[in-house]
Write an enzyme that holds these catalytic residues in place. Structure first.
Site, mmCIF file in Angstrom:
data_model
loop_
_atom_site.group_PDB
_atom_site.id
_atom_site.type_symbol
_atom_site.label_atom_id
_atom_site.label_comp_id
_atom_site.label_asym_id
_atom_site.label_seq_id
_atom_site.Cartn_x
_atom_site.Cartn_y
_atom_site.Cartn_z
ATOM 1 N N GLU A 25 -9.382 -12.051 -6.023
ATOM 2 C CA GLU A 25 -9.056 -12.665 -4.726
ATOM 3 C C GLU A 25 -10.053 -13.767 -4.406
ATOM 4 O OE1 GLU A 25 -7.796 -10.391 -1.305
ATOM 5 O OE2 GLU A 25 -9.080 -11.570 0.013
ATOM 6 N N ASP A 33 2.378 1.636 3.290
ATOM 7 C CA ASP A 33 3.358 0.622 3.706
ATOM 8 C C ASP A 33 4.745 1.116 3.289
ATOM 9 O OD1 ASP A 33 1.381 -1.255 4.530
ATOM 10 O OD2 ASP A 33 1.201 -2.036 2.480
ATOM 11 N N HIS A 65 -12.847 -12.999 -1.782
ATOM 12 C CA HIS A 65 -13.839 -12.029 -2.244
ATOM 13 C C HIS A 65 -14.870 -12.700 -3.160
ATOM 14 C CE1 HIS A 65 -10.736 -8.523 -1.609
ATOM 15 N NE2 HIS A 65 -10.986 -9.203 -0.509
ATOM 16 N N GLU A 124 -9.508 -4.747 -7.799
ATOM 17 C CA GLU A 124 -9.697 -5.938 -6.962
ATOM 18 C C GLU A 124 -11.119 -5.907 -6.401
ATOM 19 O OE1 GLU A 124 -6.850 -6.359 -3.749
ATOM 20 O OE2 GLU A 124 -7.970 -7.988 -2.850
ATOM 21 N N ASP A 156 -2.878 -13.238 -0.370
ATOM 22 C CA ASP A 156 -3.333 -12.242 0.599
ATOM 23 C C ASP A 156 -3.900 -13.030 1.775
ATOM 24 O OD1 ASP A 156 -4.052 -9.995 1.929
ATOM 25 O OD2 ASP A 156 -5.494 -9.258 0.451
ATOM 26 N N HIS A 207 0.884 -1.163 0.000
ATOM 27 C CA HIS A 207 0.000 0.000 0.000
ATOM 28 C C HIS A 207 0.923 1.215 0.000
ATOM 29 C CE1 HIS A 207 -2.682 -3.062 1.885
ATOM 30 N NE2 HIS A 207 -3.515 -2.527 1.013
ATOM 31 N N ASP A 246 -9.358 -14.383 4.782
ATOM 32 C CA ASP A 246 -7.970 -14.458 4.291
ATOM 33 C C ASP A 246 -7.234 -15.670 4.863
ATOM 34 O OD1 ASP A 246 -8.374 -12.109 2.826
ATOM 35 O OD2 ASP A 246 -7.651 -10.828 4.436
HETATM 36 C C1 XUL Z 1 -9.106 -6.332 1.420
HETATM 37 C C2 XUL Z 1 -7.961 -6.726 0.609
HETATM 38 C C3 XUL Z 1 -6.847 -5.737 0.550
HETATM 39 C C4 XUL Z 1 -6.306 -5.567 -0.818
HETATM 40 C C5 XUL Z 1 -5.214 -4.550 -0.968
HETATM 41 O O1 XUL Z 1 -10.080 -7.280 1.534
HETATM 42 O O2 XUL Z 1 -7.932 -7.793 0.068
HETATM 43 O O3 XUL Z 1 -5.821 -6.149 1.412
HETATM 44 O O4 XUL Z 1 -5.812 -6.766 -1.278
HETATM 45 O O5 XUL Z 1 -5.598 -3.306 -0.634
HETATM 46 MN MN MN Z 2 -6.646 -8.739 -1.362
#
Ligand code: XUL
Ligand code: MN
Length: 341
Positions: free
Chosen positions: A208, A50, A211, A172, A281, A47, A248
């Site tokens: 992801e 970060d 998600h 994302e 992630d 990020h 996650d």
């Molecule tokens: C949130 C998520 C974040 C993104 C990056 O659910 O996955 O960590 O991957 O901002």
């Molecule tokens: Mn993510």
């Protein structure tokens, strides 16, 4: 073809959740880079804050100077930098969303911060800006206009694309959390949205696993959708146990068969051939101590590689023959036997 792996510093976390404080000490970037490298990771995801902590308190020159230092540090650790994501969900300016806030000053903040994130990416030598649009949605649907929100998102993307000709935006998608309902909940929405921008070729996706599960969709299919469009520019492999808060979990830890299907679809489409990274992630359980505080990522990578062997040794001819015979029951069992094998 061998894959290259990527991970973020936030994936070594301190264990705080909504109900309790940290359970592990914070570790600095140097400590994390050492763990990443020795565990076989090739690249880092960041990020913007970060890279430059307390970013909003620093001048543009300070921000870029600190980004230079991080670039050197990561290079010295022998790693690449995969992506930068503007964190548009922490500041008091983003309470009502980033680009879709109802407050024009807050929207300006979100765009300015994103342009700066693109500048940071340039300093770091990477061309991928990730858009996880945490708060670009609503708790109360009547509080914003959907059409207007999409227009605002397109304007923000256009500003970034015009500001940084080298940048590609990877959206994302996530259907909810922290907001009740998000504007870009699935990869289909993300790729359709790309066509509302000034340069659709430079707007793609990052899928992801967790998600997709939260959206009630199959992660391998979501990846295949973006791959078919030539727009899967990264993945966040992890796992998710049904419809609850974003977990996650380690890759494959809930649904090994779905994980197999994800690896298979990536392989079938030659994912990685254009330099894409296999990113995880993943988060430690709150119960984990700092000594084991990176095992979830190491294990995810190991599981990916084990599943890659399973994908490569899967008898595709036999599977195709069963498909021809329409014997999907036998195909189903064939996959199970192969995974158990
Ligand atoms: C949130 C998520 C974040 C993104 C990056 O659910 O996955 O960590 O991957 O901002
Ligand atoms: Mn993510």
């Amino acid at each position: 073809m061998s894959h290259r792996f990527s991970i973020g510093p936030w994936n070594i976390s301190e264990g705080r959740d909504s109900y309790g404080p940290e359970t592990r000490p914070a570790k600095d970037l140097a400590w994390k880079l050492e763990r990443f490298k020795e565990a076989g990771f090739d690249a880092v995801m960041f990020h913007d804050d970060d890279v430059v902590p307390d970013i909003d308190t620093k001048s543009e020159q300070e921000v870029l100077r600190e980004a230079e230092q991080v670039r050197t540090m990561v290079q010295n650790a022998g790693m690449a930098i995969e992506m930068v994501a503007p964190r548009l969900w922490f500041s008091p300016m983003t309470v009502d969303g980033g680009y879709t806030s109802n407050d024009p000053e807050a929207r300006r903040y979100a765009v300015d911060r994103s342009l700066q994130a693109a500048d940071i990416a340039e300093v770091l030598g990477c061309d991928l800006l990730v858009w996880w649009l945490a708060r670009d949605g609503t708790y109360v649907r009547e509080s914003k206009s959907h059409q207007r929100s999409l227009e605002l998102l397109a304007q923000a993307a256009d500003a970034i694309l015009a500001h940084s000709p080298q940048i590609r935006i990877a959206i994302e998608p996530k259907p909810n959390e922290p907001v009740d309902v998000a504007y870009l909940p699935t990869i289909g929405h993300a790729l359709a949205f790309a066509h509302l921008t000034s340069d659709p070729a430079r707007v793609g996706g990052l899928v992801e696993t967790a998600h997709c599960v939260l959206a009630g969709l199959d992660p391998a299919d979501e990846m295949a959708f973006a791959l078919t469009a030539g727009k899967l520019w990264s993945v966040h492999l992890n796992d998710q146990n049904g419809l609850k808060f974003d977990q996650d979990k380690p890759f494959g830890s809930v649904n090994l068969r779905s994980a197999f299907d994800q690896v298979r679809v990536l392989e079938r489409h030659g994912y990685g051939r254009n330099g894409e990274f296999v990113a995880f992630d993943v988060h430690s359980f709150r119960t984990t101590t700092i000594e084991q505080g990176f095992d979830h990522a190491v294990n995810s990578r190991t599981t990916f590689l084990r599943l890659l062997e399973k994908v490569r040794s899967f008898d595709e001819d036999a599977a195709a023959a069963l498909v021809m015979q329409r014997d999907y029951q036998a195909l189903d069992q064939m996959v199970i036997e192969h995974l158990l094998g």
